[in-house]
Design a protein around this motif. Structure first.
Motif, PDB file in Angstrom:
ATOM      1  N   UNK A 427     -27.917 -89.669  25.838  1.00 12.45           N
ATOM      2  CA  UNK A 427     -26.413 -90.502  26.131  1.00 12.45           C
ATOM      3  C   UNK A 427     -25.496 -89.699  25.372  1.00 12.45           C
ATOM      4  N   UNK A 428     -24.359 -89.251  25.945  1.00 11.98           N
ATOM      5  CA  UNK A 428     -23.136 -88.845  25.149  1.00 11.98           C
ATOM      6  C   UNK A 428     -22.102 -89.610  25.589  1.00 11.98           C
ATOM      7  N   UNK A 429     -21.189 -89.912  24.803  1.00  9.90           N
ATOM      8  CA  UNK A 429     -20.024 -90.748  25.104  1.00  9.90           C
ATOM      9  C   UNK A 429     -18.800 -89.789  25.176  1.00  9.90           C
ATOM     10  N   UNK A 430     -17.875 -90.477  26.041  1.00 15.69           N
ATOM     11  CA  UNK A 430     -16.497 -89.876  26.235  1.00 15.69           C
ATOM     12  C   UNK A 430     -15.376 -90.879  26.389  1.00 15.69           C
ATOM     13  N   UNK A 431     -14.369 -90.791  25.661  1.00 17.87           N
ATOM     14  CA  UNK A 431     -13.274 -91.639  26.073  1.00 17.87           C
ATOM     15  C   UNK A 431     -11.795 -90.780  25.644  1.00 17.87           C
ATOM     16  N   UNK A 432     -10.930 -91.317  26.306  1.00 15.00           N
ATOM     17  CA  UNK A 432      -9.593 -90.480  26.181  1.00 15.00           C
ATOM     18  C   UNK A 432      -8.861 -90.444  24.929  1.00 15.00           C
ATOM     19  N   UNK A 433      -7.934 -89.679  24.760  1.00 13.87           N
ATOM     20  CA  UNK A 433      -7.051 -89.802  23.643  1.00 13.87           C
ATOM     21  C   UNK A 433      -7.722 -89.266  22.317  1.00 13.87           C
ATOM     22  N   UNK A 496     -25.063-101.686  32.226  1.00 18.24           N
ATOM     23  CA  UNK A 496     -25.302-101.013  33.567  1.00 18.24           C
ATOM     24  C   UNK A 496     -26.608-100.329  33.582  1.00 18.24           C
ATOM     25  N   UNK A 497     -27.191 -99.894  34.749  1.00 12.81           N
ATOM     26  CA  UNK A 497     -28.508 -99.258  34.752  1.00 12.81           C
ATOM     27  C   UNK A 497     -28.177 -97.834  34.547  1.00 12.81           C
ATOM     28  N   UNK A 498     -29.482 -97.186  34.227  1.00 15.02           N
ATOM     29  CA  UNK A 498     -29.455 -95.877  34.014  1.00 15.02           C
ATOM     30  C   UNK A 498     -30.701 -95.353  34.426  1.00 15.02           C
ATOM     31  N   UNK A 499     -30.410 -93.948  34.814  1.00 16.00           N
ATOM     32  CA  UNK A 499     -31.810 -93.298  34.999  1.00 16.00           C
ATOM     33  C   UNK A 499     -32.847 -92.797  34.097  1.00 16.00           C
ATOM     34  N   UNK A 500     -34.058 -93.119  34.132  1.00 23.73           N
ATOM     35  CA  UNK A 500     -34.830 -92.350  33.034  1.00 23.73           C
ATOM     36  C   UNK A 500     -35.103 -90.779  33.084  1.00 23.73           C
ATOM     37  N   UNK A 501     -35.476 -89.959  32.159  1.00 27.14           N
ATOM     38  CA  UNK A 501     -35.770 -88.855  32.018  1.00 27.14           C
ATOM     39  C   UNK A 501     -34.336 -88.063  32.700  1.00 27.14           C
ATOM     40  N   UNK A 504     -27.106 -87.934  30.326  1.00 19.86           N
ATOM     41  CA  UNK A 504     -26.106 -88.831  30.923  1.00 19.86           C
ATOM     42  C   UNK A 504     -24.639 -88.963  29.960  1.00 19.86           C
ATOM     43  N   UNK A 505     -23.447 -88.584  30.722  1.00 15.49           N
ATOM     44  CA  UNK A 505     -22.235 -88.648  30.143  1.00 15.49           C
ATOM     45  C   UNK A 505     -21.752 -90.316  30.402  1.00 15.49           C
ATOM     46  N   UNK A 506     -21.459 -90.919  29.496  1.00 12.77           N
ATOM     47  CA  UNK A 506     -20.871 -92.173  29.515  1.00 12.77           C
ATOM     48  C   UNK A 506     -19.364 -92.205  29.322  1.00 12.77           C
ATOM     49  N   UNK A 507     -18.612 -92.205  30.408  1.00 18.20           N
ATOM     50  CA  UNK A 507     -17.283 -92.098  30.062  1.00 18.20           C
ATOM     51  C   UNK A 507     -16.484 -93.574  30.099  1.00 18.20           C
ATOM     52  N   UNK A 508     -15.702 -93.855  29.417  1.00 23.95           N
ATOM     53  CA  UNK A 508     -15.100 -95.110  29.152  1.00 23.95           C
ATOM     54  C   UNK A 508     -13.960 -95.313  30.389  1.00 23.95           C
ATOM     55  N   UNK A 509     -14.410 -96.226  30.943  1.00 26.95           N
ATOM     56  CA  UNK A 509     -13.174 -96.883  32.196  1.00 26.95           C
ATOM     57  C   UNK A 509     -13.089 -98.263  32.291  1.00 26.95           C
ATOM     58  N   UNK A 511     -13.553-101.904  31.170  1.00 28.88           N
ATOM     59  CA  UNK A 511     -14.663-102.503  30.615  1.00 28.88           C
ATOM     60  C   UNK A 511     -15.979-102.060  31.418  1.00 28.88           C
ATOM     61  N   UNK A 512     -15.866-100.942  31.963  1.00 21.62           N
ATOM     62  CA  UNK A 512     -17.185-100.617  32.566  1.00 21.62           C
ATOM     63  C   UNK A 512     -17.539 -98.793  32.228  1.00 21.62           C
ATOM     64  N   UNK A 513     -18.410 -98.544  32.599  1.00 19.54           N
ATOM     65  CA  UNK A 513     -18.787 -97.032  32.257  1.00 19.54           C
ATOM     66  C   UNK A 513     -18.653 -96.186  33.544  1.00 19.54           C
ATOM     67  N   UNK A 514     -18.217 -95.203  33.451  1.00 19.84           N
ATOM     68  CA  UNK A 514     -18.560 -94.193  34.395  1.00 19.84           C
ATOM     69  C   UNK A 514     -19.572 -93.215  34.140  1.00 19.84           C
ATOM     70  N   UNK A 515     -20.677 -93.327  34.835  1.00 22.53           N
ATOM     71  CA  UNK A 515     -21.780 -92.733  34.070  1.00 22.53           C
ATOM     72  C   UNK A 515     -22.101 -91.436  34.986  1.00 22.53           C
ATOM     73  N   UNK A 516     -22.402 -90.198  34.396  1.00 25.03           N
ATOM     74  CA  UNK A 516     -22.492 -89.198  35.455  1.00 25.03           C
ATOM     75  C   UNK A 516     -23.757 -88.489  34.640  1.00 25.03           C
TER      76      UNK A 516
END
Length: 518
Positions: A427-433, A496-501, A504-509, A511-516
């Motif tokens: 899991x790696x986080x991303x936010x703007x600014x 939010x659900x995430x896939x195992x194995x 993931x990039x968890x983008x701040x959006x 109150x939710x996460x944009x997960x790729x």
């Protein structure tokens, strides 16, 4: 949150699986030098070319620093080339930490030196230059000529730039030194887009590791400093500085319990599952796992010896003298859902009261309050004098690999080939600014009611650290995990659900996460 002993005990049944690492061939790199390089030897781990495979930058002491470009096959064999740009091919370095100071998406590097520290701006394809602006490296950063051996950073409030802390060792200008001649440490606070003058953190007790951590989970990071008792001798101890509302050392009146040890490295992780971070402290003589009371006060106490975490003597060979620990790191090397502990080890130089044949330790978690030594059977029992290290996934196969910088011996890298006993996520986080990597955030993973908590930090270890995804072993579970993020400003995302194995990039959006995934 309280420790779920039953859940951890069930996971412990998978912890006996074989742990195995194999060494890989590398271009030679040696950390060398006289007494100013008895300590240090840090390793920075970060992706500087955008392929998600982390590079390694190793300090060289009197040898130039070396950047190892990662040429591994994703999910396959590890491979590295030495390709060091001119600005990193410098001598005198004791360590390095990656950090995206200007939040432009490229990892910058803080270079620790026996002379003068530098901050270099990262660019495309692993290029590094000075920042445009004031001073040697721009940013208004004007570092005094000190012997620096520790670093940490944290974004405070709405600051555009992080607050930087530098730990300095012996004051070489003190004619009475080196004993009882510890230098002061320095704090740099930003003012807009530049840094102000250095703020003294006095007294200093020969810092060898520093870590900003929101240990109280109140949104306020404090600065923990681990100090080398060999040089401060009188009156020194471990330290915890608070920055707000005023800069000051915490004392026993605040709940701080004084600890005196020959401190080398710091690692922080919630390994008991109660939601509060434990700390693991490496030192000369023993290593200490300390648990936090969880009452909002900085009350850490040593765990019982029966937990198996002291790693106080060599576990193979015939040298029975006490060990010297340096870099320390938590990580789940089997993905069984239990955090293991790695400690690099090695005599400072020729200290007769301490082991000369002192192999690294890998303490495998076998239960909720039990770790057992496995470095020998895992193939990691090197007799070189270990210093900085990294326990990280170097080829994206979901298993944590290992790299260790050695004093006066070649850098070593081992590939983890253990048969895993469970699933994983990264899991790696991303936010703007500002603070693009969300340093100071807490990530929580929910597996059928068991909460795994991770804090995103920069610092700790010994003279080096990593900037990259959080690797989380999940154990053998059929439940879809959920994730949420408590961002540095206190905003909490929805679960939010995430896939195992998967990575993931968890983008701040909002109150939710944009997960790729990648």
């Amino acid at each position: 949150m309280r420790l779920n002993i039953c859940v951890l005990a069930m996971l412990a049944g998978t912890a006996q699986a074989e742990v195995a690492f194999v060494p890989i061939d590398l271009p030679e790199h040696i950390y060398d030098g006289g007494w100013t390089h008895f300590v240090g030897g840090g390793l920075a781990v970060f992706d500087c070319d955008g392929d998600h495979l982390p590079e390694l930058f190793a300090a060289g002491g009197t040898n130039p620093g070396t950047l190892f470009r990662n040429r591994s096959v994703k999910g396959g064999d590890l491979a590295f080339d030495a390709q060091t740009p001119p600005d990193l091919r410098v001598t005198g370095l004791t360590g390095a930490y990656p950090i995206d100071i200007d939040s432009d998406g490229y990892s910058d590097l803080v270079l620790l030196s026996e002379r003068q520290n530098r901050i270099l701006k990262g660019g495309a394809d692993c290029t590094f230059t000075a920042f445009d602006g004031l001073g040697l490296d721009g940013l208004g950063f004007d570092d005094p000529n000190r012997w620096t051996t520790a670093f940490s950073a944290a974004w405070i409030g709405t600051d555009a730039l992080p607050t930087l802390a530098f730990g300095n060792y012996v004051d070489r200008d003190d004619a009475k030194g080196p004993f009882e001649a510890c230098d002061v440490n320095h704090l740099y606070r930003p003012s807009g887009q530049i840094y102000g003058a250095a703020i003294r953190l006095d007294p200093g007790f020969c810092a060898l590791s520093m870590l900003f951590s929101d240990w109280s989970r109140t949104g306020r990071p404090d600065l923990r400093i681990s100090n080398d008792r060999h040089y401060y001798v009188k009156g020194g101890a471990e330290q915890l500085w608070t920055l707000a509302p005023d800069l000051r050392l915490l004392t026993e009146e605040d709940g701080w319990i004084p600890h005196e040890l020959w401190g080398m490295g710091i690692a922080s992780r919630d390994v008991t599952g109660d939601g509060w971070p434990e700390v693991y402290l490496s030192s000369m003589g023993d290593q200490r796992l300390q648990v936090l009371a969880g009452n909002g006060r900085p009350e850490w106490t040593d765990v019982p010896f029966a937990w198996g975490t002291t790693a106080h003597r060599p576990h193979v060979g015939e040298d029975g003298r006490p060990s010297t620990g340096w870099h320390t790191a938590f990580g789940d090397v089997q993905n069984d859902g239990l955090d293991d502990i790695f400690v690099s080890k090695g005599n400072v130089e020729q200290m007769p009261g301490l082991a000369m044949q002192d192999p690294n330790s890998l303490l495998i978690a076998t239960g909720p309050q039990r770790w057992e030594e496995a470095a020998g059977s895992a193939g990691l029992a090197s007799f070189h004098r270990g210093r900085g290290a990294a326990l990280t996934d170097l080829n994206m196969d979901g298993r944590l690999d290992l790299a260790v910088v050695n004093r006066r011996a070649p850098l070593e890298v081992w590939q983890n080939v253990s048969p895993v006993s469970g699933h994983f996520v990264t899991l790696r986080l991303r936010q703007a600014d500002a603070n693009r990597d969300a340093v100071g955030a807490w990530i929580e993973i929910d597996i059928a009611g068991r909460i795994i908590a991770r804090e995103v930090t920069i610092g700790g270890g010994h003279a080096g650290g990593s900037l990259g995804p959080e690797h989380v072993g999940l154990g053998d579970t059929s439940v879809t995990p959920k994730v949420r993020v408590i961002w540095p400003d206190g905003t909490t995302s929805a679960w939010q659900d995430i896939s195992v194995n998967a990575h993931h990039l968890l983008h701040r959006s909002g109150q939710t996460l944009d997960i790729t995934t990648y």
